[in-house]
Write a protein that holds these residues in place. Structure first.
Motif, PDB file in Angstrom:
ATOM      1  N   LEU A  33       0.826  -1.205   0.000  1.00  0.00           N
ATOM      2  CA  LEU A  33       0.000   0.000   0.000  1.00  0.00           C
ATOM      3  C   LEU A  33       0.863   1.259   0.000  1.00  0.00           C
ATOM      4  O   LEU A  33       0.558   2.226  -0.709  1.00  0.00           O
ATOM      5  CB  LEU A  33      -0.937   0.004   1.211  1.00  0.00           C
ATOM      6  N   ILE A  34       1.916   1.243   0.767  1.00  0.00           N
ATOM      7  CA  ILE A  34       2.803   2.412   0.819  1.00  0.00           C
ATOM      8  C   ILE A  34       3.446   2.646  -0.548  1.00  0.00           C
ATOM      9  O   ILE A  34       3.445   3.767  -1.061  1.00  0.00           O
ATOM     10  CB  ILE A  34       3.877   2.243   1.909  1.00  0.00           C
ATOM     11  N   TYR A  44       9.835   7.848  -9.251  1.00  0.00           N
ATOM     12  CA  TYR A  44       8.480   7.454  -9.622  1.00  0.00           C
ATOM     13  C   TYR A  44       8.474   6.419 -10.751  1.00  0.00           C
ATOM     14  O   TYR A  44       7.580   5.590 -10.822  1.00  0.00           O
ATOM     15  CB  TYR A  44       7.647   8.674 -10.035  1.00  0.00           C
ATOM     16  N   ASN A  45       9.470   6.450 -11.623  1.00  0.00           N
ATOM     17  CA  ASN A  45       9.501   5.498 -12.727  1.00  0.00           C
ATOM     18  C   ASN A  45       9.904   4.088 -12.278  1.00  0.00           C
ATOM     19  O   ASN A  45       9.783   3.142 -13.046  1.00  0.00           O
ATOM     20  CB  ASN A  45      10.434   5.980 -13.843  1.00  0.00           C
ATOM     21  N   LYS A  49       8.663  -1.536 -10.748  1.00  0.00           N
ATOM     22  CA  LYS A  49       9.704  -2.518 -10.404  1.00  0.00           C
ATOM     23  C   LYS A  49       9.653  -2.865  -8.916  1.00  0.00           C
ATOM     24  O   LYS A  49       9.818  -4.021  -8.526  1.00  0.00           O
ATOM     25  CB  LYS A  49      11.074  -1.991 -10.797  1.00  0.00           C
ATOM     26  N   PHE A  50       9.415  -1.849  -8.069  1.00  0.00           N
ATOM     27  CA  PHE A  50       9.279  -2.115  -6.638  1.00  0.00           C
ATOM     28  C   PHE A  50       8.046  -2.974  -6.357  1.00  0.00           C
ATOM     29  O   PHE A  50       8.088  -3.849  -5.497  1.00  0.00           O
ATOM     30  CB  PHE A  50       9.190  -0.808  -5.849  1.00  0.00           C
ATOM     31  N   LEU A  51       6.959  -2.706  -7.065  1.00  0.00           N
ATOM     32  CA  LEU A  51       5.736  -3.483  -6.868  1.00  0.00           C
ATOM     33  C   LEU A  51       5.911  -4.935  -7.312  1.00  0.00           C
ATOM     34  O   LEU A  51       5.225  -5.830  -6.800  1.00  0.00           O
ATOM     35  CB  LEU A  51       4.566  -2.834  -7.605  1.00  0.00           C
ATOM     36  N   VAL A  56       8.163 -10.846  -4.576  1.00  0.00           N
ATOM     37  CA  VAL A  56       9.259 -11.802  -4.716  1.00  0.00           C
ATOM     38  C   VAL A  56      10.082 -11.843  -3.432  1.00  0.00           C
ATOM     39  O   VAL A  56      10.421 -12.923  -2.921  1.00  0.00           O
ATOM     40  CB  VAL A  56      10.139 -11.434  -5.936  1.00  0.00           C
ATOM     41  N   ALA A  57      10.383 -10.678  -2.881  1.00  0.00           N
ATOM     42  CA  ALA A  57      11.138 -10.616  -1.631  1.00  0.00           C
ATOM     43  C   ALA A  57      10.354 -11.259  -0.490  1.00  0.00           C
ATOM     44  O   ALA A  57      10.930 -11.961   0.349  1.00  0.00           O
ATOM     45  CB  ALA A  57      11.474  -9.170  -1.296  1.00  0.00           C
ATOM     46  N   PHE A  58       9.040 -11.044  -0.462  1.00  0.00           N
ATOM     47  CA  PHE A  58       8.190 -11.640   0.577  1.00  0.00           C
ATOM     48  C   PHE A  58       8.297 -13.166   0.544  1.00  0.00           C
ATOM     49  O   PHE A  58       8.520 -13.808   1.575  1.00  0.00           O
ATOM     50  CB  PHE A  58       6.743 -11.181   0.361  1.00  0.00           C
ATOM     51  N   VAL A  59       8.161 -13.750  -0.631  1.00  0.00           N
ATOM     52  CA  VAL A  59       8.227 -15.210  -0.757  1.00  0.00           C
ATOM     53  C   VAL A  59       9.622 -15.721  -0.426  1.00  0.00           C
ATOM     54  O   VAL A  59       9.768 -16.726   0.286  1.00  0.00           O
ATOM     55  CB  VAL A  59       7.795 -15.640  -2.183  1.00  0.00           C
TER      56      VAL A  59
END
Length: 157
Positions: A33-34, A44-45, A49-51, A56-59
């Motif tokens: 959400l953040i 911003y571009n 990629k962060f989303l 992937v990092a969570f898993v």
């Protein structure tokens, strides 16, 4: 009020994978959400990629970071929670509002320790629960701080 049950929970918490998954899932949703809504300035571009990187990092963390996962996830949650708390207290006129940022900065410091050195939580819990005097003193400190915040909140705000 139920000190034996709480002490038992605190002793088991650092190695609890179940609590680690629950807290890390909360961290993941909050972080998504953040990243989705925050102003990223010149980055911003990179939002897309962060989303993609965040799930992937969570898993990967769930798969490869099983030791002290609950403590690390709690540390990340403390870091996330401190943001809205500090924002709410920013530029508020009464000096008594400093009780809230003091707590938030304590969360930030604890969160950084929990993420970076999670074994310290286990050591702190073992030290505090070693004697009933330490446990009662720590519990009393939390109750007194909460009571002061309630009284100041009712009187000054």
């Amino acid at each position: 009020l139920r000190s034996e049950a709480v002490q038992g929970f605190l002793r088991q918490f650092p190695r609890s994978y179940k609590w680690g998954v629950i807290l890390l899932s909360i961290d993941f949703i909050w972080s998504m959400l953040i990243i989705s809504y925050m102003d990223m300035g010149e980055f911003y571009n990179l939002r897309s990629k962060f989303l993609l990187l965040l799930p992937v990092a969570f898993v990967l963390v769930l798969i490869f970071v099983k030791e002290f996962l609950a403590v690390r996830a709690l540390g990340a949650l403390l870091l996330l929670v401190s943001g809205p708390v500090l924002t709410a207290a920013f530029l508020q006129p009464p000096a008594s509002r400093m009780l809230v940022p003091i707590l938030a900065y304590a969360w930030i410091i604890a969160g950084m320790y929990f993420v970076g050195m999670p074994f310290l939580m286990r050591d702190w819990v073992n030290w505090i629960t070693q004697t009933t005097g330490r446990w009662k003193l720590a519990s009393l400190g939390g109750v007194v701080y909460g009571a002061v915040m309630l009284v100041v909140g009712g009187v000054a705000w």
